[in-house]
Scaffold this active site. Structure first.
Site, PDB file in Angstrom:
ATOM      1  N   GLY A   1      34.876  30.376  29.858  1.00 43.15           N
ATOM      2  CA  GLY A   1      33.824  29.370  29.769  1.00 43.15           C
ATOM      3  C   GLY A   1      34.290  27.981  29.398  1.00 43.15           C
ATOM      4  O   GLY A   1      33.503  27.031  29.411  1.00 43.15           O
TER       5      GLY A   1
ATOM      6  N   LYS B   1      46.526  41.836  28.089  1.00 42.95           N
ATOM      7  CA  LYS B   1      45.208  41.263  27.849  1.00 42.95           C
ATOM      8  C   LYS B   1      44.208  42.281  28.388  1.00 42.95           C
ATOM      9  O   LYS B   1      44.117  42.517  29.586  1.00 42.95           O
ATOM     10  CB  LYS B   1      45.029  39.924  28.558  1.00 42.95           C
ATOM     11  CG  LYS B   1      43.660  39.307  28.274  1.00 42.95           C
ATOM     12  CD  LYS B   1      43.346  38.137  29.176  1.00 42.95           C
ATOM     13  CE  LYS B   1      41.904  37.695  28.930  1.00 42.95           C
ATOM     14  NZ  LYS B   1      41.431  36.738  29.958  1.00 42.95           N
TER      15      LYS B   1
END
Length: 261
Positions: free
Chosen positions: A189, A101
């Protein structure tokens, strides 16, 4: 059954990816992972002992079963492409999967990803044979560029890391989904299961969650809540959600009935 998530030719039953930061203990993290049903787990390389010296302060990998989960090393903390590539190579040398990632966010206040360095690092890592999942701002142009260089996914943020604000970038994510030729994983988020449902129902392929679960009063229960929500939202998407209308649409043809009575 819901369709499986396919990344770089590998199939996964779960569309919920989990991060491993911010948990009160490694034991709490392990239990939450189990409750989540996730199959892909991200690990910040700076928190993992890659030296083989059994560092008790960097033993997170001892609590993640590599036979059960795909370990996804992330380059969180990298300030530029050079550092991200070096971290990825270090993880591969230590025996972790050639999956990464890719995170490059030099700004310590907002942790927004650097688009220029991310594209440069992704280009190099793909050339070296890595399966690259890049974390990016919700930028449709950058998403296309990353797909063009061969990344396995794109991972646009919903809102800044750890903010729990949900999909502030919904309109841009919608464009990314429409243009995508690789899975779109909404990352950062997502602060509630309802945020995850919104992402899956609009067509995102998966979501990555960390803070909302790790910071919950009961992390394992929150992980299970995300699990069932993601499954339901994906099923709703596959079933075919009805179009949103600007005005009411009667569920029964009452007007014709009244005219004929």
């Amino acid at each position: 059954m819901n369709q499986k998530l396919t990344i770089a030719g590998r199939e996964f039953s779960s569309r919920l990816l989990l991060g491993t930061g911010k948990f009160s203990s490694n034991e709490a993290m392990r239990d939450a992972l189990d409750a989540s049903g996730a199959e892909i787990v991200t690990v910040a390389l700076r928190r993992a002992d890659l030296s083989g010296k059994n560092d008790p302060y960097a033993n997170i990998l001892d609590f993640i079963d590599p036979k059960k989960y795909l370990l996804l090393p992330n380059t969180s903390g990298a300030m530029n492409a050079e550092e991200a590539v070096r971290l990825s190579r270090l993880a591969a040398t230590a025996g972790l999967p050639m999956w990464v990632k890719l995170e490059i966010h030099p700004d310590p206040h907002y942790l927004l990803p650097d688009p220029i360095e991310t594209l440069a690092a992704a280009t190099q890592l793909v050339k070296e044979g890595f399966v690259v999942l890049p974390y990016i701002n919700a930028d449709p142009v950058l998403a296309r560029r990353l797909q063009d260089v061969g990344t396995a996914t794109v991972m646009p943020l919903g809102s800044p890391i750890g903010s729990n604000r949900g999909l502030d970038t919904r309109s841009q994510i919608e464009i990314i989904i429409k243009q995508a030729s690789v899975p779109v994983i909404v990352d950062a988020g997502i602060g509630a299961p309802s945020h995850a449902a919104e992402a899956l129902e609009m067509g995102a392929d998966a979501v990555l969650v960390n803070t909302a679960i790790a910071a919950a009063t009961l992390p394992s229960r929150m992980a299970h809540a995300f699990r069932v929500t993601v499954e339901a939202a994906r099923e709703a998407f596959e079933a075919g959600l009805p179009m949103r209308l600007d005005q009411a649409s009667p569920t029964s043809p009452l007007a014709a009935f009244l005219r004929n009575s």
